[in-house]
Write a protein that holds these residues in place. Structure first.
Motif, PDB file in Angstrom:
ATOM      1  N   UNK A 137       0.835  -1.202   0.000  1.00 41.99           N
ATOM      2  CA  UNK A 137       0.000   0.000   0.000  1.00 41.99           C
ATOM      3  C   UNK A 137       0.868   1.249   0.000  1.00 41.99           C
ATOM      4  N   UNK A 138       1.965   1.213   0.754  1.00 43.23           N
ATOM      5  CA  UNK A 138       2.871   2.365   0.790  1.00 43.23           C
ATOM      6  C   UNK A 138       3.438   2.665  -0.596  1.00 43.23           C
ATOM      7  N   UNK A 139       3.760   1.625  -1.342  1.00 44.02           N
ATOM      8  CA  UNK A 139       4.276   1.812  -2.702  1.00 44.02           C
ATOM      9  C   UNK A 139       3.221   2.449  -3.601  1.00 44.02           C
ATOM     10  N   UNK A 140       1.971   1.986  -3.493  1.00 42.03           N
ATOM     11  CA  UNK A 140       0.886   2.571  -4.292  1.00 42.03           C
ATOM     12  C   UNK A 140       0.631   4.016  -3.900  1.00 42.03           C
ATOM     13  N   UNK A 141       0.635   4.299  -2.597  1.00 45.79           N
ATOM     14  CA  UNK A 141       0.447   5.667  -2.120  1.00 45.79           C
ATOM     15  C   UNK A 141       1.549   6.585  -2.635  1.00 45.79           C
ATOM     16  N   UNK A 142       2.772   6.088  -2.604  1.00 48.64           N
ATOM     17  CA  UNK A 142       3.902   6.890  -3.089  1.00 48.64           C
ATOM     18  C   UNK A 142       3.700   7.287  -4.553  1.00 48.64           C
ATOM     19  N   UNK A 143       3.299   6.328  -5.372  1.00 46.21           N
ATOM     20  CA  UNK A 143       3.093   6.607  -6.794  1.00 46.21           C
ATOM     21  C   UNK A 143       1.974   7.613  -7.015  1.00 46.21           C
ATOM     22  N   UNK A 144       0.865   7.439  -6.287  1.00 49.07           N
ATOM     23  CA  UNK A 144      -0.277   8.348  -6.449  1.00 49.07           C
ATOM     24  C   UNK A 144       0.080   9.748  -5.974  1.00 49.07           C
ATOM     25  N   UNK A 145       0.678   9.851  -4.779  1.00 53.17           N
ATOM     26  CA  UNK A 145       0.993  11.164  -4.208  1.00 53.17           C
ATOM     27  C   UNK A 145       2.002  11.897  -5.087  1.00 53.17           C
TER      28      UNK A 145
ATOM     29  N   UNK B 200       9.095   6.047   2.077  1.00 53.54           N
ATOM     30  CA  UNK B 200       8.404   6.377   0.827  1.00 53.54           C
ATOM     31  C   UNK B 200       8.281   7.890   0.644  1.00 53.54           C
ATOM     32  N   UNK B 201       8.019   8.622   1.731  1.00 56.37           N
ATOM     33  CA  UNK B 201       7.939  10.080   1.631  1.00 56.37           C
ATOM     34  C   UNK B 201       9.290  10.680   1.248  1.00 56.37           C
ATOM     35  N   UNK B 202      10.365  10.099   1.756  1.00 62.62           N
ATOM     36  CA  UNK B 202      11.701  10.587   1.382  1.00 62.62           C
ATOM     37  C   UNK B 202      12.004  10.278  -0.082  1.00 62.62           C
ATOM     38  N   UNK B 203      11.480   9.167  -0.599  1.00 67.37           N
ATOM     39  CA  UNK B 203      11.662   8.876  -2.025  1.00 67.37           C
ATOM     40  C   UNK B 203      10.968   9.938  -2.871  1.00 67.37           C
ATOM     41  N   UNK B 204       9.780  10.361  -2.442  1.00 67.62           N
ATOM     42  CA  UNK B 204       9.086  11.444  -3.154  1.00 67.62           C
ATOM     43  C   UNK B 204       9.924  12.715  -3.084  1.00 67.62           C
ATOM     44  N   UNK B 205      10.456  13.006  -1.898  1.00 64.70           N
ATOM     45  CA  UNK B 205      11.258  14.219  -1.721  1.00 64.70           C
ATOM     46  C   UNK B 205      12.523  14.164  -2.561  1.00 64.70           C
ATOM     47  N   UNK B 206      13.114  12.989  -2.714  1.00 66.67           N
ATOM     48  CA  UNK B 206      14.307  12.877  -3.542  1.00 66.67           C
ATOM     49  C   UNK B 206      14.051  13.341  -4.961  1.00 66.67           C
TER      50      UNK B 206
ATOM     51  N   UNK C 111      15.903   6.598  16.239  1.00 68.60           N
ATOM     52  CA  UNK C 111      16.297   5.193  16.448  1.00 68.60           C
ATOM     53  C   UNK C 111      16.117   4.361  15.186  1.00 68.60           C
ATOM     54  N   UNK C 112      15.111   4.701  14.400  1.00 68.06           N
ATOM     55  CA  UNK C 112      14.802   3.894  13.216  1.00 68.06           C
ATOM     56  C   UNK C 112      15.434   4.384  11.933  1.00 68.06           C
ATOM     57  N   UNK C 113      16.497   5.145  12.025  1.00 63.87           N
ATOM     58  CA  UNK C 113      17.115   5.726  10.836  1.00 63.87           C
ATOM     59  C   UNK C 113      17.557   4.666   9.828  1.00 63.87           C
ATOM     60  N   UNK C 114      17.931   3.467  10.312  1.00 66.22           N
ATOM     61  CA  UNK C 114      18.399   2.428   9.386  1.00 66.22           C
ATOM     62  C   UNK C 114      17.343   2.094   8.345  1.00 66.22           C
ATOM     63  N   UNK C 115      16.060   2.246   8.707  1.00 63.01           N
ATOM     64  CA  UNK C 115      14.979   1.880   7.797  1.00 63.01           C
ATOM     65  C   UNK C 115      14.852   2.786   6.589  1.00 63.01           C
ATOM     66  N   UNK C 116      15.374   4.013   6.679  1.00 65.16           N
ATOM     67  CA  UNK C 116      15.220   4.951   5.562  1.00 65.16           C
ATOM     68  C   UNK C 116      16.516   5.694   5.249  1.00 65.16           C
ATOM     69  N   UNK C 117      17.653   5.192   5.736  1.00 66.92           N
ATOM     70  CA  UNK C 117      18.900   5.950   5.575  1.00 66.92           C
ATOM     71  C   UNK C 117      19.288   6.133   4.123  1.00 66.92           C
ATOM     72  N   UNK C 118      19.094   5.131   3.278  1.00 70.02           N
ATOM     73  CA  UNK C 118      19.491   5.259   1.869  1.00 70.02           C
ATOM     74  C   UNK C 118      18.747   6.406   1.198  1.00 70.02           C
ATOM     75  N   UNK C 119      17.441   6.517   1.441  1.00 70.40           N
ATOM     76  CA  UNK C 119      16.654   7.595   0.849  1.00 70.40           C
ATOM     77  C   UNK C 119      17.049   8.950   1.441  1.00 70.40           C
ATOM     78  N   UNK C 120      17.309   8.962   2.752  1.00 74.14           N
ATOM     79  CA  UNK C 120      17.706  10.210   3.412  1.00 74.14           C
ATOM     80  C   UNK C 120      19.057  10.696   2.879  1.00 74.14           C
ATOM     81  N   UNK C 121      20.021   9.794   2.761  1.00 76.01           N
ATOM     82  CA  UNK C 121      21.345  10.162   2.263  1.00 76.01           C
ATOM     83  C   UNK C 121      21.255  10.694   0.834  1.00 76.01           C
ATOM     84  N   UNK C 122      20.353  10.112   0.032  1.00 72.01           N
ATOM     85  CA  UNK C 122      20.194  10.596  -1.344  1.00 72.01           C
ATOM     86  C   UNK C 122      19.664  12.032  -1.356  1.00 72.01           C
ATOM     87  N   UNK C 123      18.651  12.319  -0.520  1.00 71.13           N
ATOM     88  CA  UNK C 123      18.095  13.677  -0.455  1.00 71.13           C
ATOM     89  C   UNK C 123      19.171  14.679  -0.047  1.00 71.13           C
TER      90      UNK C 123
END
Length: 453
Positions: free
Chosen positions: A175-183, A220-226, A255-267
């Motif tokens: 669902x998160x992937x679909x939301x990302x595409x729509x948003x 997913x929100x960071x992927x949009x921001x990228x 604490x949960x930075x590992x879950x989105x670090x790749x997207x954050x580092x790209x931004x």
């Protein structure tokens, strides 16, 4: 001839209205079919209630497939009378109460195999609804891509966007992937809403960082921001620089930075690519939020710093050399072998070595002391070997300065030993004086008289 032409014109004039009426009938029948399908699809199934009929659920799924097929195949834009009930059906299906979160914080992994299919798992509950939700999201995406924004404008407004953004707390990665595409599609097509959408996403990030540290859709929100940052023009607006400093950099501390670090580092790297002068702000921000006990985060941040050094403005090398090399030295002195090895590998990067060489007088004493400590005390053989390799490189860079640093280390150690000896002697004198005083007090005290009852 003229009579024949006149007859042909009359014949064509009789045919044209017939063709137009046929097209009109087709259009009306197609709209009626779409409306009929929508009326069946607006019925909501939770897929958890035993009283719900499986055959009705399957019928709804088939109706959604038919509706999607019609929208995909249609070469003409949808009629206004269809769009309103269609958007109502989409809203009724996707805007729903989400199951309570099962994770303490951060984004969940996209690997569904990690979640067993049982009754207690929110994802397993949601997966039963996914056969319907997936098709609804596809219909919405097709609608956003193909429909004129002026027609969709009355339906895709601020309340709709806020409701859509709230669904990013779903723990189902599909669902998160679909939301990302729509948003993302809405952001690219509805330019009028872009400022509001950016601000709404920022509010989600700030609430996550400073309040709850609980959100499933940060990645997913960071992927949009990228993608959004990639489209920024240079020079960057002050609004965007503030987003970097107030939102992206603090996202490194959770604490949960590992879950989105790749997207954050790209931004972050996109910002520094566009304006390399921002590299200093980013590096100092990351050092400010450096973890104390989380070794996995340390390994990720060391890698991010190494990449940033390659793209920041070289004019900032001298200012950043000392704080960066100090932190890297602390890391390769870590008792965690992974952190220590990752920090030592940084010295294979020519950009990092170049930065250190611009402030050798300041950097050498700190790094040399750290390496000597590793060679003397570290438990890991591989860490000691890597340290020896870095030591050889530093000696080749400036052997005289390295020798001076060693002499300074020996002098400090000698001074420390002398201070320790003096401190011990002082404590010995204090203990001796205390012992004498204790004996003197015992001699002065009168003998005790024991009385038995």
């Amino acid at each position: 001839m003229e009579a024949a032409q006149t007859n042909n014109q009359r014949g064509s004039s009789r045919k044209n209205p017939t063709l137009e009426s046929l097209f009109a009938r087709d259009s009306v029948s197609e709209n009626e079919k779409i409306l009929s399908l929508i009326s069946h699809c607006i019925i909501i199934f939770t897929c958890t209630d035993p009283s719900e009929s499986p055959s009705q659920q399957e019928l709804k799924r088939q109706n959604l497939i038919d509706l999607l097929s019609i929208i995909k195949a249609s070469k003409k834009p949808l009629h206004d009378q269809v769009i309103s009930p269609l958007m109502a059906m989409i809203s009724a299906n996707i805007f729903r109460p989400l199951p309570p979160p099962s994770k303490p914080s951060s984004s969940i992994t996209a690997d569904l195999d990690l979640f067993p299919d049982n009754e207690e798992n929110p994802i397993s509950k949601l997966s039963r609804m996914w056969s319907h939700l997936q098709l609804v999201y596809e219909i919405l995406l097709r609608l956003v891509i193909n429909t004129d924004t002026r027609k969709l404008g009355p339906y895709i407004d601020h309340p709709f966007l806020v409701s859509l953004l709230s669904l990013f707390q779903s723990e189902d990665p599909r669902e998160l992937e679909s939301l990302k595409n729509v948003y993302h599609r809405i952001y690219s097509r509805f330019t009028l809403h872009r400022s509001f959408m950016r601000k709404a996403m920022n509010d989600v990030f700030l609430n996550y960082v400073f309040e709850t540290e609980r959100h499933s859709g940060v990645r997913e929100l960071l992927e949009i921001w990228g993608s959004i940052i990639n489209g920024f023009t240079v020079p960057l607006k002050e609004e965007h620089k503030l987003f970097l400093m107030r939102v992206l950099i603090p996202l490194h501390k959770t604490k949960g930075m590992q879950g989105y670090h790749r997207q954050l580092a790209y931004c972050v790297s996109q910002f520094v690519h566009k304006e390399p002068v921002l590299g200093g702000v980013v590096v100092r921000g990351i050092l400010k939020y450096w973890p104390v006990t989380n070794c996995q985060k340390e390994v990720l941040l060391i890698g991010e710093l190494e990449e940033l050094v390659e793209i920041i403005d070289t004019d900032q090398y001298r200012k950043l050399a000392l704080p960066l090399c100090t932190q890297i030295t602390r890391c390769f002195n870590s008792w965690n072998a992974q952190v220590a090895e990752r920090a030592l590998y940084v010295w294979n990067n020519e950009h990092f070595v170049k930065m250190a060489s611009m402030a050798m007088e300041e950097v050498f004493p700190i790094v040399v002391e750290g390496m000597e400590r590793n060679l003397k005390w570290h438990w890991s053989k591989s860490v000691r070997q890597l340290t020896e390799n870095v030591k050889v490189m530093f000696i080749e860079m400036d052997q005289i300065l390295y020798s001076k640093c060693l002499e300074e280390i020996k002098r400090r150690e000698s001074t420390a030993r002398q201070a320790e000896i003096k401190r011990k002697e002082k404590w010995d004198r204090i203990e001796m004086a205390a012992a004498k005083n204790h004996r003197f007090v015992q001699q002065k005290q009168p003998p005790y008289i024991f009385v038995s009852h």
